[in-house]
Design a protein around this motif. Structure first.
Motif, PDB file in Angstrom:
ATOM      1  N   GLY A  99      43.863  40.928  27.462  1.00  0.00           N
ATOM      2  CA  GLY A  99      42.869  41.925  27.416  1.00  0.00           C
ATOM      3  C   GLY A  99      41.718  41.461  28.212  1.00  0.00           C
ATOM      4  N   ALA A 100      41.594  40.160  28.619  1.00  0.00           N
ATOM      5  CA  ALA A 100      40.297  39.563  29.554  1.00  0.00           C
ATOM      6  C   ALA A 100      40.684  39.944  31.061  1.00  0.00           C
ATOM      7  CB  ALA A 100      40.187  38.098  29.670  1.00  0.00           C
ATOM      8  N   GLU A 101      41.889  40.325  31.303  1.00  0.00           N
ATOM      9  CA  GLU A 101      42.066  40.606  32.912  1.00  0.00           C
ATOM     10  C   GLU A 101      41.246  41.467  33.714  1.00  0.00           C
ATOM     11  OE1 GLU A 101      44.838  42.896  30.007  1.00  0.00           O
ATOM     12  OE2 GLU A 101      44.691  40.771  30.377  1.00  0.00           O
ATOM     13  N   LEU A 102      40.589  42.570  32.898  1.00  0.00           N
ATOM     14  CA  LEU A 102      39.954  43.477  33.637  1.00  0.00           C
ATOM     15  C   LEU A 102      38.453  43.016  34.002  1.00  0.00           C
ATOM     16  CD1 LEU A 102      40.529  46.805  32.083  1.00  0.00           C
ATOM     17  CD2 LEU A 102      41.526  45.861  34.069  1.00  0.00           C
ATOM     18  N   SER A 103      37.939  42.089  33.001  1.00  0.00           N
ATOM     19  CA  SER A 103      36.621  41.326  33.252  1.00  0.00           C
ATOM     20  C   SER A 103      37.029  40.141  34.393  1.00  0.00           C
ATOM     21  CB  SER A 103      36.331  40.507  31.962  1.00  0.00           C
ATOM     22  OG  SER A 103      34.987  39.844  32.157  1.00  0.00           O
ATOM     23  N   ILE A 104      37.981  39.483  34.522  1.00  0.00           N
ATOM     24  CA  ILE A 104      38.458  38.693  35.524  1.00  0.00           C
ATOM     25  C   ILE A 104      38.628  39.260  36.773  1.00  0.00           C
ATOM     26  CG2 ILE A 104      40.197  37.070  36.339  1.00  0.00           C
ATOM     27  CD1 ILE A 104      40.887  36.332  33.294  1.00  0.00           C
ATOM     28  N   LEU A 105      39.279  40.329  36.978  1.00  0.00           N
ATOM     29  CA  LEU A 105      39.434  41.037  38.262  1.00  0.00           C
ATOM     30  C   LEU A 105      37.915  41.484  38.634  1.00  0.00           C
ATOM     31  CD1 LEU A 105      42.771  43.080  37.688  1.00  0.00           C
ATOM     32  CD2 LEU A 105      42.173  41.245  39.378  1.00  0.00           C
ATOM     33  N   GLN A 106      36.938  41.982  37.664  1.00  0.00           N
ATOM     34  CA  GLN A 106      35.711  42.374  38.178  1.00  0.00           C
ATOM     35  C   GLN A 106      34.761  41.175  38.513  1.00  0.00           C
ATOM     36  OE1 GLN A 106      34.505  44.099  34.452  1.00  0.00           O
ATOM     37  NE2 GLN A 106      35.149  45.959  34.919  1.00  0.00           N
ATOM     38  N   ASN A 107      35.193  40.160  38.172  1.00  0.00           N
ATOM     39  CA  ASN A 107      34.148  38.895  38.501  1.00  0.00           C
ATOM     40  C   ASN A 107      34.821  37.882  39.365  1.00  0.00           C
ATOM     41  OD1 ASN A 107      32.009  39.772  37.015  1.00  0.00           O
ATOM     42  ND2 ASN A 107      33.352  39.574  35.106  1.00  0.00           N
ATOM     43  N   ILE A 108      36.041  37.971  39.818  1.00  0.00           N
ATOM     44  CA  ILE A 108      36.591  36.738  40.758  1.00  0.00           C
ATOM     45  C   ILE A 108      35.703  36.732  42.137  1.00  0.00           C
ATOM     46  CG2 ILE A 108      38.533  36.243  39.388  1.00  0.00           C
ATOM     47  CD1 ILE A 108      40.189  37.849  41.436  1.00  0.00           C
ATOM     48  N   THR A 109      35.621  35.595  42.627  1.00  0.00           N
ATOM     49  CA  THR A 109      35.325  35.880  44.153  1.00  0.00           C
ATOM     50  C   THR A 109      36.089  35.502  45.169  1.00  0.00           C
ATOM     51  OG1 THR A 109      34.176  33.534  43.713  1.00  0.00           O
ATOM     52  CG2 THR A 109      32.825  35.564  43.341  1.00  0.00           C
ATOM     53  N   ILE A 110      37.162  34.729  44.598  1.00  0.00           N
ATOM     54  CA  ILE A 110      38.319  33.995  45.436  1.00  0.00           C
ATOM     55  C   ILE A 110      39.032  35.338  45.635  1.00  0.00           C
ATOM     56  CG2 ILE A 110      38.509  31.794  44.294  1.00  0.00           C
ATOM     57  CD1 ILE A 110      41.045  32.520  42.873  1.00  0.00           C
ATOM     58  N   SER A 168      52.031  43.457  40.289  1.00  0.00           N
ATOM     59  CA  SER A 168      51.948  42.497  41.393  1.00  0.00           C
ATOM     60  C   SER A 168      51.089  43.170  42.296  1.00  0.00           C
ATOM     61  CB  SER A 168      53.207  42.067  41.662  1.00  0.00           C
ATOM     62  OG  SER A 168      53.952  41.500  40.664  1.00  0.00           O
ATOM     63  N   ALA A 169      50.530  42.439  43.143  1.00  0.00           N
ATOM     64  CA  ALA A 169      49.512  42.898  44.139  1.00  0.00           C
ATOM     65  C   ALA A 169      49.239  41.914  45.196  1.00  0.00           C
ATOM     66  CB  ALA A 169      48.316  43.390  43.664  1.00  0.00           C
ATOM     67  N   ILE A 170      49.166  42.263  46.419  1.00  0.00           N
ATOM     68  CA  ILE A 170      49.164  41.571  47.687  1.00  0.00           C
ATOM     69  C   ILE A 170      47.929  41.984  48.285  1.00  0.00           C
ATOM     70  CG2 ILE A 170      50.197  40.807  49.879  1.00  0.00           C
ATOM     71  CD1 ILE A 170      51.843  39.920  47.899  1.00  0.00           C
ATOM     72  N   ARG A 171      47.277  40.785  48.932  1.00  0.00           N
ATOM     73  CA  ARG A 171      46.081  41.088  49.579  1.00  0.00           C
ATOM     74  C   ARG A 171      46.256  41.823  50.809  1.00  0.00           C
ATOM     75  NH1 ARG A 171      44.143  35.901  50.430  1.00  0.00           N
ATOM     76  NH2 ARG A 171      44.850  35.857  52.351  1.00  0.00           N
ATOM     77  N   LYS A 172      45.454  42.793  51.385  1.00  0.00           N
ATOM     78  CA  LYS A 172      45.968  43.611  52.546  1.00  0.00           C
ATOM     79  C   LYS A 172      45.689  42.740  53.791  1.00  0.00           C
ATOM     80  CE  LYS A 172      45.522  48.118  50.403  1.00  0.00           C
ATOM     81  NZ  LYS A 172      44.849  49.457  50.295  1.00  0.00           N
ATOM     82  N   ASN A 173      44.596  41.958  53.625  1.00  0.00           N
ATOM     83  CA  ASN A 173      44.154  41.476  54.945  1.00  0.00           C
ATOM     84  C   ASN A 173      44.071  40.008  54.818  1.00  0.00           C
ATOM     85  OD1 ASN A 173      41.809  41.060  53.547  1.00  0.00           O
ATOM     86  ND2 ASN A 173      40.546  42.608  54.952  1.00  0.00           N
ATOM     87  N   MET A 193      39.483  45.697  45.573  1.00  0.00           N
ATOM     88  CA  MET A 193      39.470  44.522  46.064  1.00  0.00           C
ATOM     89  C   MET A 193      40.301  44.548  47.418  1.00  0.00           C
ATOM     90  SD  MET A 193      39.778  42.606  42.357  1.00  0.00           S
ATOM     91  CE  MET A 193      40.253  40.883  43.101  1.00  0.00           C
ATOM     92  N   GLU A 194      40.842  45.311  47.937  1.00  0.00           N
ATOM     93  CA  GLU A 194      41.663  45.286  49.081  1.00  0.00           C
ATOM     94  C   GLU A 194      43.111  44.743  48.955  1.00  0.00           C
ATOM     95  OE1 GLU A 194      40.737  46.906  52.012  1.00  0.00           O
ATOM     96  OE2 GLU A 194      39.087  47.588  51.075  1.00  0.00           O
ATOM     97  N   TYR A 195      43.659  45.070  47.578  1.00  0.00           N
ATOM     98  CA  TYR A 195      44.997  44.726  47.244  1.00  0.00           C
ATOM     99  C   TYR A 195      45.930  45.963  47.207  1.00  0.00           C
ATOM    100  CZ  TYR A 195      43.711  39.736  46.306  1.00  0.00           C
ATOM    101  OH  TYR A 195      43.340  38.538  46.283  1.00  0.00           O
ATOM    102  N   GLU A 196      47.260  45.612  47.667  1.00  0.00           N
ATOM    103  CA  GLU A 196      48.199  46.599  47.562  1.00  0.00           C
ATOM    104  C   GLU A 196      49.188  46.495  46.417  1.00  0.00           C
ATOM    105  OE1 GLU A 196      51.934  48.245  50.315  1.00  0.00           O
ATOM    106  OE2 GLU A 196      50.554  46.900  51.140  1.00  0.00           O
ATOM    107  N   ILE A 197      49.410  47.361  45.636  1.00  0.00           N
ATOM    108  CA  ILE A 197      50.302  47.071  44.495  1.00  0.00           C
ATOM    109  C   ILE A 197      51.858  47.365  45.159  1.00  0.00           C
ATOM    110  CG2 ILE A 197      51.088  48.130  42.098  1.00  0.00           C
ATOM    111  CD1 ILE A 197      48.058  47.167  42.374  1.00  0.00           C
TER     112      ILE A 197
END
Length: 172
Positions: free
Chosen positions: A111-122, A167-172, A149-153
């Motif tokens: 359940g913490a995954e949304l908070s992590i995604l909202q706050n990561i800077t990497i 699973s998501a890959i960074r677009k750039n 965050m510019e990721y593609e599922i």
């Protein structure tokens, strides 16, 4: 374990040899071991687990599978916990904004995954996230955050109504 089949499949399909990976929610150690096998001898894994008893199990699983040369296990609560299982003890808190750089981020954090995604800077190359609708962490919300965050599922696997693995890959 069978209950981790979707997460393990995503790891096997997308984590690459030589990568630096981070696992949030070490659990039984199964996903951490699979990540360690995928990154191989040239890669490394940082695994974080809040539950004191699970921490010992993760370490034992890593040792039994002979990947302790590339895995470091940390007793820590990551970001803002939603649902912590078992005995916690007094681990330090690791804020998502303080995550170390990595190529692959794997999250099974109840359940913490949304908070992590909202706050990561990497911005790792790959993010694999197990969502938990019963803990107010829906697949749809995670997809929105990842896309913002510019990721593609690149894959989405469901285990009934209880979990989804994205699973998501960074677009750039």
């Amino acid at each position: 374990p069978e209950h981790e089949a979707e997460l393990i499949s995503a790891i096997r399909n997308h984590v690459k040899n030589g990568e630096k990976a981070m696992v949030i929610g070490g659990g039984s150690g199964a996903s951490t071991v699979v990540v360690a096998h995928q990154v191989g001898n040239l890669g490394s894994v940082e695994s974080y687990e809040a539950n004191k008893n699970s921490l010992a199990i993760v370490k034992e699983t890593i040792s039994m599978n002979r990947v302790d040369d590339r895995v470091k296990v940390h007793h820590a609560i990551v970001e803002k916990p939603v649902y912590l299982l078992g005995e916690i003890g007094n681990p330090p808190l690791l804020a998502a904004k303080d995550f170390p750089e990595c190529n692959a981020l794997v999250m099974d954090c109840e359940g913490a995954e949304l908070s992590i995604l909202q706050n990561i800077t990497i911005r790792p190359r790959l993010i694999i996230v197990e969502t938990h609708p019963s803990l107010n962490s829906s697949k749809e919300d995670a997809i929105k955050l990842l896309e913002n965050m510019e990721y593609e599922i690149i894959s989405a696997d469901s285990r009934g109504e209880s979990q989804d693995v994205l699973s998501a890959i960074r677009k750039n």
